[in-house]
Write a protein that holds these residues in place. Structure first.
Motif, PDB file in Angstrom:
ATOM      1  N   THR A  94       0.827  -1.212   0.000  1.00  0.00           N
ATOM      2  CA  THR A  94       0.000   0.000   0.000  1.00  0.00           C
ATOM      3  C   THR A  94       0.858   1.257   0.000  1.00  0.00           C
ATOM      4  O   THR A  94       0.513   2.235  -0.656  1.00  0.00           O
ATOM      5  CB  THR A  94      -0.986   0.033   1.182  1.00  0.00           C
ATOM      6  OG1 THR A  94      -0.271  -0.098   2.408  1.00  0.00           O
ATOM      7  CG2 THR A  94      -2.013  -1.067   1.066  1.00  0.00           C
ATOM      8  N   ARG A  95       1.975   1.224   0.688  1.00  0.00           N
ATOM      9  CA  ARG A  95       2.890   2.377   0.637  1.00  0.00           C
ATOM     10  C   ARG A  95       3.443   2.569  -0.763  1.00  0.00           C
ATOM     11  O   ARG A  95       3.542   3.690  -1.266  1.00  0.00           O
ATOM     12  CB  ARG A  95       4.037   2.199   1.625  1.00  0.00           C
ATOM     13  CG  ARG A  95       3.632   2.429   3.059  1.00  0.00           C
ATOM     14  CD  ARG A  95       4.793   2.193   3.989  1.00  0.00           C
ATOM     15  NE  ARG A  95       4.407   2.482   5.365  1.00  0.00           N
ATOM     16  CZ  ARG A  95       5.083   2.072   6.420  1.00  0.00           C
ATOM     17  NH1 ARG A  95       6.186   1.357   6.267  1.00  0.00           N
ATOM     18  NH2 ARG A  95       4.665   2.371   7.627  1.00  0.00           N
ATOM     19  N   ALA A  96       3.804   1.471  -1.416  1.00  0.00           N
ATOM     20  CA  ALA A  96       4.337   1.549  -2.777  1.00  0.00           C
ATOM     21  C   ALA A  96       3.258   2.006  -3.763  1.00  0.00           C
ATOM     22  O   ALA A  96       3.545   2.765  -4.688  1.00  0.00           O
ATOM     23  CB  ALA A  96       4.904   0.194  -3.196  1.00  0.00           C
ATOM     24  N   VAL A  97       2.024   1.563  -3.559  1.00  0.00           N
ATOM     25  CA  VAL A  97       0.909   2.003  -4.411  1.00  0.00           C
ATOM     26  C   VAL A  97       0.696   3.495  -4.245  1.00  0.00           C
ATOM     27  O   VAL A  97       0.549   4.234  -5.225  1.00  0.00           O
ATOM     28  CB  VAL A  97      -0.382   1.220  -4.088  1.00  0.00           C
ATOM     29  CG1 VAL A  97      -1.602   1.896  -4.703  1.00  0.00           C
ATOM     30  CG2 VAL A  97      -0.264  -0.212  -4.564  1.00  0.00           C
ATOM     31  N   ARG A  98       0.701   3.961  -3.017  1.00  0.00           N
ATOM     32  CA  ARG A  98       0.524   5.393  -2.755  1.00  0.00           C
ATOM     33  C   ARG A  98       1.623   6.204  -3.447  1.00  0.00           C
ATOM     34  O   ARG A  98       1.345   7.230  -4.076  1.00  0.00           O
ATOM     35  CB  ARG A  98       0.537   5.636  -1.244  1.00  0.00           C
ATOM     36  CG  ARG A  98       0.097   7.019  -0.850  1.00  0.00           C
ATOM     37  CD  ARG A  98      -0.077   7.154   0.653  1.00  0.00           C
ATOM     38  NE  ARG A  98      -1.244   6.395   1.075  1.00  0.00           N
ATOM     39  CZ  ARG A  98      -1.203   5.385   1.953  1.00  0.00           C
ATOM     40  NH1 ARG A  98      -0.077   5.023   2.508  1.00  0.00           N
ATOM     41  NH2 ARG A  98      -2.307   4.753   2.283  1.00  0.00           N
ATOM     42  N   GLU A  99       2.842   5.735  -3.385  1.00  0.00           N
ATOM     43  CA  GLU A  99       3.953   6.432  -4.033  1.00  0.00           C
ATOM     44  C   GLU A  99       3.814   6.394  -5.556  1.00  0.00           C
ATOM     45  O   GLU A  99       4.106   7.381  -6.234  1.00  0.00           O
ATOM     46  CB  GLU A  99       5.289   5.823  -3.603  1.00  0.00           C
ATOM     47  CG  GLU A  99       6.482   6.599  -4.068  1.00  0.00           C
ATOM     48  CD  GLU A  99       6.500   8.050  -3.594  1.00  0.00           C
ATOM     49  OE1 GLU A  99       7.008   8.908  -4.353  1.00  0.00           O
ATOM     50  OE2 GLU A  99       6.011   8.349  -2.482  1.00  0.00           O
ATOM     51  N   ALA A 100       3.352   5.264  -6.104  1.00  0.00           N
ATOM     52  CA  ALA A 100       3.148   5.162  -7.555  1.00  0.00           C
ATOM     53  C   ALA A 100       2.085   6.141  -8.028  1.00  0.00           C
ATOM     54  O   ALA A 100       2.217   6.764  -9.083  1.00  0.00           O
ATOM     55  CB  ALA A 100       2.760   3.735  -7.932  1.00  0.00           C
ATOM     56  N   VAL A 101       1.025   6.292  -7.245  1.00  0.00           N
ATOM     57  CA  VAL A 101      -0.027   7.253  -7.600  1.00  0.00           C
ATOM     58  C   VAL A 101       0.540   8.664  -7.579  1.00  0.00           C
ATOM     59  O   VAL A 101       0.326   9.446  -8.503  1.00  0.00           O
ATOM     60  CB  VAL A 101      -1.235   7.134  -6.645  1.00  0.00           C
ATOM     61  CG1 VAL A 101      -2.220   8.276  -6.868  1.00  0.00           C
ATOM     62  CG2 VAL A 101      -1.927   5.794  -6.830  1.00  0.00           C
ATOM     63  N   ARG A 102       1.275   8.977  -6.555  1.00  0.00           N
ATOM     64  CA  ARG A 102       1.847  10.329  -6.448  1.00  0.00           C
ATOM     65  C   ARG A 102       2.876  10.590  -7.536  1.00  0.00           C
ATOM     66  O   ARG A 102       3.002  11.712  -8.014  1.00  0.00           O
ATOM     67  CB  ARG A 102       2.440  10.520  -5.061  1.00  0.00           C
ATOM     68  CG  ARG A 102       1.357  10.615  -4.011  1.00  0.00           C
ATOM     69  CD  ARG A 102       1.912  10.867  -2.641  1.00  0.00           C
ATOM     70  NE  ARG A 102       0.802  11.117  -1.726  1.00  0.00           N
ATOM     71  CZ  ARG A 102       0.786  10.726  -0.477  1.00  0.00           C
ATOM     72  NH1 ARG A 102       1.820  10.079   0.031  1.00  0.00           N
ATOM     73  NH2 ARG A 102      -0.254  10.988   0.281  1.00  0.00           N
ATOM     74  N   THR A 103       3.604   9.573  -7.943  1.00  0.00           N
ATOM     75  CA  THR A 103       4.574   9.724  -9.024  1.00  0.00           C
ATOM     76  C   THR A 103       3.868   9.964 -10.356  1.00  0.00           C
ATOM     77  O   THR A 103       4.353  10.715 -11.192  1.00  0.00           O
ATOM     78  CB  THR A 103       5.470   8.475  -9.120  1.00  0.00           C
ATOM     79  OG1 THR A 103       6.140   8.308  -7.874  1.00  0.00           O
ATOM     80  CG2 THR A 103       6.493   8.612 -10.222  1.00  0.00           C
ATOM     81  N   SER A 104       2.704   9.344 -10.539  1.00  0.00           N
ATOM     82  CA  SER A 104       1.962   9.534 -11.790  1.00  0.00           C
ATOM     83  C   SER A 104       1.260  10.884 -11.828  1.00  0.00           C
ATOM     84  O   SER A 104       0.738  11.278 -12.861  1.00  0.00           O
ATOM     85  CB  SER A 104       0.938   8.415 -11.984  1.00  0.00           C
ATOM     86  OG  SER A 104      -0.115   8.535 -11.060  1.00  0.00           O
ATOM     87  N   TYR A 105       1.265  11.604 -10.721  1.00  0.00           N
ATOM     88  CA  TYR A 105       0.619  12.908 -10.616  1.00  0.00           C
ATOM     89  C   TYR A 105       1.586  13.880  -9.958  1.00  0.00           C
ATOM     90  O   TYR A 105       1.369  14.348  -8.855  1.00  0.00           O
ATOM     91  CB  TYR A 105      -0.653  12.761  -9.793  1.00  0.00           C
ATOM     92  CG  TYR A 105      -1.567  13.963  -9.763  1.00  0.00           C
ATOM     93  CD1 TYR A 105      -1.433  15.012 -10.647  1.00  0.00           C
ATOM     94  CD2 TYR A 105      -2.582  14.033  -8.835  1.00  0.00           C
ATOM     95  CE1 TYR A 105      -2.272  16.098 -10.603  1.00  0.00           C
ATOM     96  CE2 TYR A 105      -3.434  15.116  -8.783  1.00  0.00           C
ATOM     97  CZ  TYR A 105      -3.277  16.140  -9.674  1.00  0.00           C
ATOM     98  OH  TYR A 105      -4.112  17.211  -9.625  1.00  0.00           O
ATOM     99  N   PRO A 106       2.723  14.195 -10.610  1.00  0.00           N
ATOM    100  CA  PRO A 106       3.801  14.945  -9.972  1.00  0.00           C
ATOM    101  C   PRO A 106       3.463  16.393  -9.615  1.00  0.00           C
ATOM    102  O   PRO A 106       4.065  16.951  -8.720  1.00  0.00           O
ATOM    103  CB  PRO A 106       4.935  14.889 -10.991  1.00  0.00           C
ATOM    104  CG  PRO A 106       4.265  14.664 -12.292  1.00  0.00           C
ATOM    105  CD  PRO A 106       3.033  13.849 -11.991  1.00  0.00           C
ATOM    106  N   ASP A 107       2.496  17.007 -10.293  1.00  0.00           N
ATOM    107  CA  ASP A 107       2.187  18.413 -10.021  1.00  0.00           C
ATOM    108  C   ASP A 107       1.673  18.642  -8.605  1.00  0.00           C
ATOM    109  O   ASP A 107       1.873  19.705  -8.036  1.00  0.00           O
ATOM    110  CB  ASP A 107       1.144  18.936 -11.011  1.00  0.00           C
ATOM    111  CG  ASP A 107       1.691  18.993 -12.419  1.00  0.00           C
ATOM    112  OD1 ASP A 107       2.927  19.010 -12.570  1.00  0.00           O
ATOM    113  OD2 ASP A 107       0.888  18.998 -13.358  1.00  0.00           O
ATOM    114  N   ALA A 108       0.986  17.665  -8.059  1.00  0.00           N
ATOM    115  CA  ALA A 108       0.416  17.828  -6.720  1.00  0.00           C
ATOM    116  C   ALA A 108       0.717  16.603  -5.868  1.00  0.00           C
ATOM    117  O   ALA A 108      -0.108  16.167  -5.087  1.00  0.00           O
ATOM    118  CB  ALA A 108      -1.080  18.046  -6.835  1.00  0.00           C
TER     119      ALA A 108
END
Length: 122
Positions: A94-108
């Motif tokens: 879940t931590r890695a998923v959260r980071e992947a989501v944030r990486t795919s949305y770098p502006d925010a």
């Protein structure tokens, strides 16, 4: 704890879904009810039509991603429903998923809450 979104437009659920599917330990994203019904209807139609070589369409992986819009096209929160592979710790995935989501949305990346729900283990 909700933070204000100061970034650009949110990516599509498909972009987030692709990023999440690249995380080790994720088997697949849980399809939403609508996607399950469409898949079942397509399978029934393909069977009734008996068209050789025509397979039922699989549910799109983006249905396991929900983006809540705050205002305009900016995301207020991202919800991801995943099914994990056996042998992986849910916390680590879940931590890695959260980071992947944030990486795919770098502006925010740090201003949008990302909620990860583990719906099963296979």
């Amino acid at each position: 704890m909700t933070k204000a979104n100061s970034g650009g437009p949110s990516p599509s659920p498909a972009v987030i879904g692709e990023a999440v599917l690249g995380v080790r330990g994720v088997a697949f994203l849980r399809p939403a009810l609508g996607a399950r019904l469409r898949s079942a209807a397509a399978a029934a139609a393909a069977t009734a039509a008996a068209s050789p070589g025509r397979a039922a369409s699989a549910p799109h992986h983006a249905s396991g991603v929900k983006i809540s819009a705050a205002s305009g096209d900016r995301a207020a929160a991202v919800d991801v429903h995943v099914v994990l592979l056996r042998g992986y710790r849910a916390l680590d995935v879940t931590r890695a998923v959260r980071e992947a989501v944030r990486t795919s949305y770098p502006d925010a990346a740090r201003t949008i809450p990302v909620h990860v729900v583990v719906t099963g283990i296979v």
